[in-house]
Design a protein around this motif. Structure first.
Motif, short mmCIF file in Angstrom:
data_model
loop_
_atom_site.label_atom_id
_atom_site.label_comp_id
_atom_site.label_asym_id
_atom_site.label_seq_id
_atom_site.Cartn_x
_atom_site.Cartn_y
_atom_site.Cartn_z
N ASP A 134 -4.23 -31.35 -46.28
CA ASP A 134 -4.65 -31.61 -45.07
C ASP A 134 -3.96 -30.80 -43.80
O ASP A 134 -4.46 -30.81 -42.55
N GLU A 135 -2.68 -30.43 -44.06
CA GLU A 135 -2.03 -29.80 -42.89
C GLU A 135 -2.62 -28.82 -42.45
O GLU A 135 -2.37 -27.75 -42.97
N ALA B 7 -12.93 -23.51 -43.90
CA ALA B 7 -11.94 -24.21 -43.40
C ALA B 7 -11.58 -25.32 -44.67
O ALA B 7 -10.66 -25.86 -44.88
N GLU B 8 -12.89 -25.78 -45.23
CA GLU B 8 -12.75 -26.99 -46.36
C GLU B 8 -12.20 -26.50 -47.41
O GLU B 8 -11.41 -27.08 -47.96
N ARG C 147 -8.67 -26.08 -46.88
CA ARG C 147 -7.85 -27.62 -46.90
C ARG C 147 -8.01 -27.93 -48.47
O ARG C 147 -6.77 -28.75 -48.79
#
Lengths: 243, 308, 287
Positions: A242-243, A233-234, A237
């Motif tokens: 960030d969306e 996930a990071e 991102r």
């Protein structure tokens, strides 16, 4: 493939340019016979990390060690002799030398040093293997872009380095050339060479790398097998915002 | 050593023997020109050993040359030491000085090196004059030997031949290959494992060594030595211009430049003594704009064109 | 105290000529080794006009500045731009421009020697003037004040005008400047011409209190180069401080040890800078 012992260790390495921290407290290992990718968005410090390993830039703090030799304290040419060879983000061939002499430059001064006919034969064999055998006596200016990139790899390999750094080596190639380039890196992997590559081409990362380190704003944000880190996930991102 | 090497070595030896016979056919006037030309051949060839492949323009020749001449003068005049001893000492001093200058400037960009060498001869001349006036007493230095012009010529020829053979050997060595790579791309050179700073310093030391020896050999020709005479900045520029006129990218290039330029310069100095500086400037401009690769470059281009 | 005052006054004019060279090297990327000759040319003009028609050097300045601007513009346009075009890389341009400006330097010396072979001696405002308890010649003080005014004007122009901003942009990166629509070639010519004009005016000012001759230019080139390197290429503030240091050290060496050793002192400073701060006094270490 990842069974080898650590060849290169990077410990808490930081690089500052004035107020800008380009590489921030990086720590990772590169194991013998593995192809490791350093990926991340533009400006995340990947190329700077490569420059720190190859000694193009001095580290601000931290240590880079290879087989007990402290690379982070050594001058550039010393690092090359200890067995780190590289290509450059913007291809750098030696324009005043012929194709074969470009490769001999690596063979004569690199990690495993040769001279005279030994160097010449070794360079010829390398050119043959990399697909440039027919061009050996031409001036480098007559080479196409992909051939200049191949020549750069041949020069790097000519010193029989312990580790090869490829800095966006696949960038700027058209689809046909890209396939040739990826096959070449894959063959290096098949030979059991240790390679660190900085790359934007995700297909290449997936198919070529055993492991990846992901950087963002100079820091390591993930490490592991390509398919794992690319679904992290990071990491997503960092690439997409960030969306 | 292959057939081609034997061939070029033979050619070198034949040229040296031919040059050695010159004093037997030359009269006094031509002998004196011969000495001057031979002096520039040794200086320009050793200059090009370093500056040819690396493209670092050294203007330190006059400084090293002056050290040779001045030390021979002061040693023989003030301390009654032999010419040969002083020649050896001056060569060592110049080599050490070259090493120090090289270590301080050759790690950095080429511009710093040029600038540093630009005023070097003048600075050393100031220092030497100061030391001489304040501590040694300002009397003249006499170099009295029984060398004839022909003796000086043969000594210079020996030096020139030594420089040439050394250059020939270097071109065939790892060091020569390293210098060519440095001249192409210094970053790549470092990354393939070349100690670039050391290679450059080593070659620069060689040019310092030979320039001092040439300065020492020429000293008896002046017989009366003062700092203004031996530390002439003009010499550095003349050496650069002759080497570039011939072509600094080949070992024999500077020699091709020396002969016509020495003759021309001799004629100019006699006919237009007030315009030498102006003409020197114009010669520089001529080379940069019209024959950037020297006379040899012109010949090579012609040969290539006729082949095509 | 004497040394400090006269050292600083000397430093003022040094700063001016170094600014000229800085513009030429920092913006146009030409290491101009004929810079000192431009200075001597300014001095020669002052001398000639003063001796022949009693024209004050302070007025000659207004002739010298546009004339030198034009001359340097022509030099850049017709002699140096072809080299810029021809050069395959920065290294080759450096070698070519060094050799070409050597040629110009010698040619200019040759021309000037044929105009005036002796010393440029004249006496202008050599009256004593007292400042902070130290007596200095009025001409030194006036030269210093004018140098400060010109330097300040240059600073304001660079930082508060459109062309000034373009000049600074090219100094930072000529490639990026092209991308934002700056005519790099024209800006380089402008900077080169302006730099030459500033140096020549510096020469006019210096000639009021130092006796020059036609072949002394190379010494001033050396000094300007040392100042530029010590101050950091493209750094005006650094150049001013470096010029002050050089002026002070030279004055100190000249009055305490021997005037013949000023060049050696300059070299000592140069050596220290190369060994310990090659990036300039305030420069960041290059990447």
């Amino acid at each position: 493939m990842t069974t080898g012992s650590p060849l290169l260790t990077v410990r808490n390495v930081t690089k500052r340019f004035g107020g800008l921290v380009a590489v921030n407290d990086m720590t990772f290992d590169v194991k013998e016979h593995e192809v490791m990718g350093i990926i991340g968005p533009n400006g995340s410090g990947k190329t700077t990390m490569m420059n720190l390993i190859s000694g193009a830039l001095p580290v601000t703090s931290g240590a880079i060690d290879m087989r007990g030799h402290l690379l982070s304290q050594a001058p550039t040419h010393e690092i090359a002799r200890l067995g780190v060879a590289r290509t450059f983000q913007l291809v750098r061939v030696l324009p005043g030398l012929s194709v074969i002499e470009n490769v001999m430059a690596g063979a004569v001064f690199g990690h495993r040093r040769r001279w005279g006919n030994e160097a010449r034969f070794f360079a010829e064999a390398l050119l043959e293997r990399i697909g440039l055998g027919a061009h050996r006596h031409q001036p480098v200016s007559s080479l196409t872009y992909i051939d200049q990139k191949r020549l750069e790899i041949a020069r790097a390999l000519a010193g029989e380095p312990a580790v090869l750094l490829l800095d966006e080596w696949l960038a700027g190639l058209n689809p046909t050339e890209l396939q040739i380039g990826m096959d070449l890196v894959a063959s290096l992997r098949g030979e059991g060479r240790t390679v660190i590559l900085v790359e934007h081409v995700m297909d290449a990362i997936r198919s070529l790398c055993d492991r990846c380190v992901v950087m963002n704003s100079g820091r390591k944000i993930a490490e592991g097998a390509p398919e794992d880190v690319l679904s992290d996930a990071e990491v997503i991102r960092a690439y997409l915002g960030d969306e | 050593m292959n057939g081609k090497d034997v061939q070029s070595l033979t050619a070198i030896v034949v040229c040296i023997i031919a040059a050695a016979c010159f004093p037997f056919i030359a009269d006094g006037y031509w002998m004196s020109i011969g000495v001057t030309a031979m002096m520039y051949m040794a200086l320009a060839t050793s200059w090009a050993l370093f500056s040819g492949p690396t493209h670092y323009i050294s203007l330190a020749t006059a400084a090293f040359f002056g050290i040779g001449g001045y030390l021979v003068g002061t040693g023989m005049s003030d301390y009654d030491l032999s010419f040969w001893l002083m020649m050896a000492i001056s060569a060592v001093v110049a080599t050490v000085l070259a090493a120090l200058i090289g270590l301080a400037t050759l790690r950095l960009s080429g511009v710093y090196f040029v600038i540093f060498t630009l005023g070097l001869a003048e600075m050393i001349r100031n220092l030497v004059s100061w030391v001489q006036n304040n501590f040694l007493g300002s009397r003249g230095l006499y170099v009295l030997t029984d060398f004839t012009d022909a003796d000086i010529y043969w000594m210079l020829l020996t030096v020139a031949a030594a420089v040439y053979l050394l250059g020939w050997l270097i071109n065939r060595s790892r060091l020569g290959f390293a210098l060519r790579i440095i001249g192409n791309d210094e970053t790549v050179a470092r990354h393939v494992g070349i100690n670039t700073a050391w290679s450059k310093v080593l070659l620069f030391m060689t040019t310092g060594f030979f320039a001092a020896i040439v300065g020492a050999i020429i000293a008896p020709r002046y017989s009366y030595i003062e700092p203004n005479l031996v530390f002439k900045p003009e010499l550095s520029f003349l050496v650069v211009i002759m080497a570039l006129l011939g072509g600094a990218h080949r070992l024999w290039g500077p020699i091709v430049g020396v002969i016509p330029f020495t003759l021309l310069w001799e004629a100019i100095s006699i006919s237009f003594p007030n315009y030498t500086t102006l003409l020197l400037g114009l010669a520089f401009l001529l080379i940069v704009y019209f024959i950037p690769r020297g006379l040899i470059g012109l010949i090579e281009d012609l040969v290539e064109r006729s082949r095509a | 105290m004497d040394i400090i005052i006269s050292g600083l006054l000397l430093g003022g004019t040094y700063a001016l000529m170094a600014m000229g060279l800085n513009l030429q090297y920092g913006v146009a990327r030409i290491m101009n080794l004929a810079n000192g000759e431009m200075l001597v040319l300014g001095a020669l003009a002052a001398f000639t006009f003063y001796v022949s028609v009693q024209l004050s050097p302070l007025l000659t300045m207004f002739i010298v500045a546009p004339a030198a601007f034009l001359l340097n513009w022509l030099i850049y346009r017709f002699l140096l731009r072809p080299l810029v075009r021809r050069a395959k890389n920065q290294g080759q341009l450096e070698v070519d421009s060094i050799l070409a400006t050597f040629g110009m330097s010698f040619a200019l010396v040759g021309v000037m020697v044929s105009i005036q072979g002796g010393y440029f001696t004249y006496s202008f405002l050599a009256d004593p003037f007292s400042i902070l308890g130290t007596t200095v010649a009025l001409n030194r003080l006036i030269a210093f004040i004018l140098a400060v005014i010109i330097g300040l004007a240059l600073y304001l122009w660079l930082h508060h005008s459109r062309p000034g901003m373009a000049v600074r942009a090219v100094a930072v990166s000529s490639d990026a400047s092209k991308l934002v629509g700056i005519n790099v070639s024209r800006v380089s010519a402008l900077a080169f011409a302006l730099g030459g004009a500033i140096t020549a005016v510096g020469g006019t000012l210096i000639s009021t209190f130092i006796t020059l001759d036609a072949s002394i230019g190379v010494i001033f080139t050396m000094k300007a180069l040392i100042i530029v390197i010590m101050g950091g290429v493209g750094d005006i503030r650094g150049a001013i401080i470096a010029a002050a240091i050089l002026g002070l050290v030279e004055t100190a060496v000249a009055s305490l040890i021997d005037p013949g050793l000023t060049l050696a002192a300059a070299y000592l400073i140069f050596l220290l800078v190369l060994l310990f701060r090659p990036q300039g006094l305030f420069g960041r270490r290059a990447t």
